[in-house]
Write a protein that holds these residues in place. Structure first.
Motif, PDB file in Angstrom:
ATOM      1  N   PHE A 107       0.855  -1.183   0.000  1.00  0.00           N
ATOM      2  CA  PHE A 107       0.000   0.000   0.000  1.00  0.00           C
ATOM      3  C   PHE A 107       0.889   1.230   0.000  1.00  0.00           C
ATOM      4  CE2 PHE A 107      -2.201  -3.495   1.956  1.00  0.00           C
ATOM      5  CZ  PHE A 107      -3.439  -3.475   1.341  1.00  0.00           C
ATOM      6  N   VAL A 108       0.646   2.120  -0.942  1.00  0.00           N
ATOM      7  CA  VAL A 108       1.428   3.340  -1.064  1.00  0.00           C
ATOM      8  C   VAL A 108       0.479   4.509  -0.848  1.00  0.00           C
ATOM      9  CG1 VAL A 108       2.876   4.730  -2.588  1.00  0.00           C
ATOM     10  CG2 VAL A 108       2.985   2.232  -2.699  1.00  0.00           C
ATOM     11  N   TYR A 143      -1.655  10.498   4.998  1.00  0.00           N
ATOM     12  CA  TYR A 143      -2.630   9.429   5.163  1.00  0.00           C
ATOM     13  C   TYR A 143      -2.035   8.121   5.665  1.00  0.00           C
ATOM     14  CZ  TYR A 143      -5.101  12.775   2.299  1.00  0.00           C
ATOM     15  OH  TYR A 143      -5.645  13.928   1.807  1.00  0.00           O
ATOM     16  N   VAL A 144      -0.808   8.168   6.136  1.00  0.00           N
ATOM     17  CA  VAL A 144      -0.156   6.933   6.574  1.00  0.00           C
ATOM     18  C   VAL A 144      -0.906   6.341   7.772  1.00  0.00           C
ATOM     19  CG1 VAL A 144       1.501   7.993   8.163  1.00  0.00           C
ATOM     20  CG2 VAL A 144       2.063   5.845   7.039  1.00  0.00           C
ATOM     21  N   PRO A 197       1.005  -3.617   7.553  1.00  0.00           N
ATOM     22  CA  PRO A 197       2.257  -4.131   6.979  1.00  0.00           C
ATOM     23  C   PRO A 197       2.380  -3.730   5.507  1.00  0.00           C
ATOM     24  CG  PRO A 197       0.661  -5.899   7.265  1.00  0.00           C
ATOM     25  CD  PRO A 197       0.059  -4.663   7.866  1.00  0.00           C
ATOM     26  N   ASP A 198       3.585  -3.580   5.064  1.00  0.00           N
ATOM     27  CA  ASP A 198       3.868  -3.219   3.670  1.00  0.00           C
ATOM     28  C   ASP A 198       3.195  -1.912   3.258  1.00  0.00           C
ATOM     29  OD1 ASP A 198       5.597  -5.388   3.129  1.00  0.00           O
ATOM     30  OD2 ASP A 198       3.858  -6.701   2.922  1.00  0.00           O
ATOM     31  N   MET A 199       3.250  -0.910   4.165  1.00  0.00           N
ATOM     32  CA  MET A 199       2.758   0.443   3.888  1.00  0.00           C
ATOM     33  C   MET A 199       3.954   1.317   3.563  1.00  0.00           C
ATOM     34  SD  MET A 199       0.395   2.911   3.832  1.00  0.00           S
ATOM     35  CE  MET A 199      -1.049   2.377   4.708  1.00  0.00           C
ATOM     36  N   MET A 224      11.126  -7.308  -4.492  1.00  0.00           N
ATOM     37  CA  MET A 224      10.319  -7.910  -3.422  1.00  0.00           C
ATOM     38  C   MET A 224       9.363  -8.938  -4.032  1.00  0.00           C
ATOM     39  SD  MET A 224       9.505  -4.450  -1.240  1.00  0.00           S
ATOM     40  CE  MET A 224       8.696  -5.283   0.128  1.00  0.00           C
ATOM     41  N   SER A 225       9.819 -10.165  -4.126  1.00  0.00           N
ATOM     42  CA  SER A 225       9.032 -11.195  -4.803  1.00  0.00           C
ATOM     43  C   SER A 225       7.715 -11.512  -4.097  1.00  0.00           C
ATOM     44  CB  SER A 225       9.861 -12.473  -4.961  1.00  0.00           C
ATOM     45  OG  SER A 225      10.233 -12.975  -3.684  1.00  0.00           O
ATOM     46  N   ASN A 226       7.600 -11.150  -2.818  1.00  0.00           N
ATOM     47  CA  ASN A 226       6.359 -11.424  -2.093  1.00  0.00           C
ATOM     48  C   ASN A 226       5.248 -10.435  -2.434  1.00  0.00           C
ATOM     49  OD1 ASN A 226       7.968  -9.437  -0.655  1.00  0.00           O
ATOM     50  ND2 ASN A 226       6.435  -9.548   0.971  1.00  0.00           N
ATOM     51  N   ILE A 227       5.579  -9.303  -3.041  1.00  0.00           N
ATOM     52  CA  ILE A 227       4.582  -8.290  -3.386  1.00  0.00           C
ATOM     53  C   ILE A 227       4.014  -8.591  -4.770  1.00  0.00           C
ATOM     54  CG2 ILE A 227       4.146  -5.845  -3.815  1.00  0.00           C
ATOM     55  CD1 ILE A 227       4.735  -6.491  -0.881  1.00  0.00           C
ATOM     56  N   LYS A 228       2.722  -8.845  -4.813  1.00  0.00           N
ATOM     57  CA  LYS A 228       2.058  -9.169  -6.076  1.00  0.00           C
ATOM     58  C   LYS A 228       1.114  -8.067  -6.537  1.00  0.00           C
ATOM     59  CE  LYS A 228       4.058 -13.117  -6.189  1.00  0.00           C
ATOM     60  NZ  LYS A 228       5.318 -13.176  -6.871  1.00  0.00           N
ATOM     61  N   THR A 229       0.547  -7.307  -5.598  1.00  0.00           N
ATOM     62  CA  THR A 229      -0.400  -6.243  -5.923  1.00  0.00           C
ATOM     63  C   THR A 229       0.004  -4.979  -5.174  1.00  0.00           C
ATOM     64  OG1 THR A 229      -2.177  -7.872  -6.154  1.00  0.00           O
ATOM     65  CG2 THR A 229      -2.834  -5.573  -5.936  1.00  0.00           C
ATOM     66  N   ILE A 230       0.004  -3.865  -5.887  1.00  0.00           N
ATOM     67  CA  ILE A 230       0.360  -2.580  -5.285  1.00  0.00           C
ATOM     68  C   ILE A 230      -0.830  -1.639  -5.430  1.00  0.00           C
ATOM     69  CG2 ILE A 230       1.927  -0.614  -5.352  1.00  0.00           C
ATOM     70  CD1 ILE A 230       3.946  -2.524  -6.782  1.00  0.00           C
TER      71      ILE A 230
END
Length: 82
Positions: free
Chosen positions: A6-7, A12-13, A18-20, A46-52
């Motif tokens: 999540f970006v 808005y943080v 996790p993964d923010m 980061m191979s574990n990240i599939k959707t952003i």
């Protein structure tokens, strides 16, 4: 399966997610461009990240360059979630 990233803008943080990742203040397109391009390279490793999930900026000046880069990076696959 895979993980999500999540970006968001600094304003808005949300702590505890996790993964923010943040890309700077909402109105600071120059900072966003620098952080975003660096972050996209990081996601490549980061191979574990599939959707952003990331907000698309207004299509003006630097915002248009950011928008175009995000569209290309997504393989032209964009989903509105709001």
């Amino acid at each position: 399966g895979g993980g999500n990233a999540f970006v968001c803008y600094d304003e808005y943080v949300c702590s505890g997610i996790p993964d923010m990742f943040t890309i700077g203040p909402e109105k600071d397109r120059t900072t966003q461009a620098h952080k975003l391009f660096s972050l996209l390279r990081k996601f490549d490793d980061m191979s574990n990240i599939k959707t952003i999930y990331i907000p698309l900026p207004e299509k003006d000046d630097i915002g248009l360059a950011i928008y175009n880069r995000l569209i290309k990076a997504s393989g032209y696959t964009v989903t509105d979630i709001i």
